[in-house]
Design a protein around this motif. Structure first.
Motif, PDB file in Angstrom:
ATOM      1  N   HIS A  21      -1.085  30.728  -1.824  1.00  0.00           N
ATOM      2  CA  HIS A  21       0.118  29.699  -0.899  1.00  0.00           C
ATOM      3  C   HIS A  21       1.447  30.220  -1.085  1.00  0.00           C
ATOM      4  O   HIS A  21       2.068  29.817  -2.008  1.00  0.00           O
ATOM      5  N   HIS A  23       4.859  31.058   1.190  1.00  0.00           N
ATOM      6  CA  HIS A  23       5.705  31.269   2.186  1.00  0.00           C
ATOM      7  C   HIS A  23       6.638  32.399   2.377  1.00  0.00           C
ATOM      8  O   HIS A  23       7.396  32.392   1.522  1.00  0.00           O
ATOM      9  N   HIS A 205      -0.899  21.696   5.131  1.00  0.00           N
ATOM     10  CA  HIS A 205      -0.036  20.978   4.276  1.00  0.00           C
ATOM     11  C   HIS A 205      -0.485  19.473   4.497  1.00  0.00           C
ATOM     12  O   HIS A 205      -0.132  19.076   5.465  1.00  0.00           O
ATOM     13  N   HIS A 229      -0.894  21.025  -1.133  1.00  0.00           N
ATOM     14  CA  HIS A 229      -0.309  20.096  -2.138  1.00  0.00           C
ATOM     15  C   HIS A 229      -1.172  19.065  -2.104  1.00  0.00           C
ATOM     16  O   HIS A 229      -1.688  18.608  -3.247  1.00  0.00           O
ATOM     17  N   ASP A 290       4.001  28.503  -3.563  1.00  0.00           N
ATOM     18  CA  ASP A 290       4.679  27.853  -2.504  1.00  0.00           C
ATOM     19  C   ASP A 290       5.977  28.965  -2.067  1.00  0.00           C
ATOM     20  O   ASP A 290       5.801  29.276  -0.940  1.00  0.00           O
TER      21      ASP A 290
HETATM   22 ZN   LIG Z   1       3.757  24.952   1.355  1.00  0.00          ZN
END
Ligand SMILES: [Zn+2]
Ligand SMILES: CC(C)=CCNc1ncnc2c1ncn2[C@@H]1O[C@H](COP(=O)(O)O)[C@@H](O)[C@H]1O
Length: 351
Positions: A21, A23, A205, A229, A290
């Motif tokens: 995960h 971005h 998400h 999450h 993240d």
């Molecule tokens: Zn994320």
């Protein structure tokens, strides 16, 4: 330099093999930001505007403003290529052997960048790193930003499907992300369903903020292949047993990002993180970063934080990282990844 961001670590956990995960634009390091700022001095952007340092916390809204600043800095194909290559090399340098990057295709009128070129450029970065011998396998998830609505989501799914077919499997899935307080998941159901039907894996998400129980109920019925999450799924934090049961029924892995949740203030402290709830239950949970650039972290640091916060041994951490292999969206690579994991593990137990 990076040390400003990093916590001092006495024992570095080398079990950080697999990142699921991340971005792209949230993962841009300080040194890459410096190169981007030098390319665009007229924007007057300072590093304080693109990262949240140790001890700092921001509201979710403030965190999302940070992405707007980064997007201003990353608005040409050259930028995307550099950013993606730097991010891939940095994960590799941290010991990551398999990386699933996700990013929202962006069109930039001023520079002529199209969504298609955006995705092609990320793919090109993955290929170049491979050719340069960077020791990491990278796969790509095309991201849908909730802010852009259902119609754009459907276009994004079509784009993702095209690239899944034309890249020989480098594009493996679709991500639903963006400000969780904007829009409702029901609007994205047709697009997500279409993505699933055409063979794209879904990472959504879910319940990143407390008010999303209804939405999660709906989206869990698809069901997704992984959950990002899931902070507010369980009853103790305002979710429900029915949500937990759905996640358990499908054995849907959770991607857990400790520093992101603490700095974004959806979790009050590391020890309160829902990692413990799911881990104790033996539910598949994968530690992830993240946005390693924005939250000034890396995957080693996240493993280290989990270990020290929840009193986990080196062996526990190895088992945790091993289980991540079964949660990847690249079944063709799983055997190779198991092999890599095995090669490294025995030497570490002798430490
Ligand atoms: Zn994320
Ligand atoms: C604000 C905060 C606590 C962030 C962490 N939680 C997140 N929740 C939802 N979407 C996210 C998060 N972090 C990054 N993103 C998405 O990733 C984008 C940045 O990477 P990219 O441009 O897709 O390459 C953001 O614009 C947003 O759409």
């Amino acid at each position: 330099n990076l040390s400003v961001c990093k916590l001092p670590t006495s024992t570095v956990f080398q079990s950080n093999r697999f990142e699921l995960h991340a971005h792209l634009n949230g993962s841009v390091s300080f040194s890459t930001i410096e190169k981007l700022v030098a390319r665009k001095p007229h924007l007057n952007i300072e590093h304080g505007m693109t990262a949240i340092r140790s001890g700092q916390r921001r509201t979710l809204d403030e965190c999302f403003q940070v992405f707007k600043v980064i997007h201003q800095l990353v608005d040409t194909e050259e930028d995307i290529l550099m950013v993606a290559k730097d991010v891939i090399r940095e994960f590799a340098a941290d010991g990551v052997k398999y990386l699933e990057l996700r990013s929202t295709p962006r069109k930039e009128k001023t520079t002529g960048m199209t969504k298609r070129r955006y995705v092609e450029t990320v793919i090109e970065a993955i290929r170049q790193c491979k050719n340069e011998g960077v020791d990491i396998e990278v796969r790509f998830l095309v991201a849908v930003d909730r802010r852009n609505g259902a119609e754009v989501a459907m276009e994004t799914v079509k784009l993702a499907e095209d690239f899944m077919l034309s890249t020989g499997g480098l594009v493996v899935g679709l991500d639903l992300s963006g400000d969780p307080t904007v829009g409702h998941g029901r609007d994205f159901l047709p697009a997500l369903q279409k993505a699933k039907n055409c063979g794209l894996k879904l990472s959504l998400h879910l319940s990143e903020v407390p008010s999303q129980a209804d939405e999660s109920e709906l989206l869990l019925n698809i069901p997704p292949d992984r959950i990002g999450h899931g902070t507010f799924l369980h009853p103790e934090v305002g979710g429900s047993q029915s949500l937990v049961d759905k996640v358990r029924k499908h054995n849907t892995p959770l991607e857990l990002c400790l520093t992101s949740n603490v700095k974004g203030q959806t979790v009050s402290s590391y020890s309160q993180h829902h990692f413990l709830y799911w881990y104790q239950m033996g539910h598949p949970s994968v530690i992830c970063t993240d946005d390693k650039g924005v939250f000034c972290t890396d995957l080693s640091q996240e493993y280290q934080l989990a270990a020290s916060t929840f009193n986990l041994s080196q062996e526990d951490m190895w088992t945790l990282s091993h289980k991540a292999i079964d949660c990847t969206f690249a079944p063709d690579l799983q055997q190779q990844l198991h092999q890599k994991w095995l090669e490294l593990q025995p030497t570490l137990f002798q430490l």
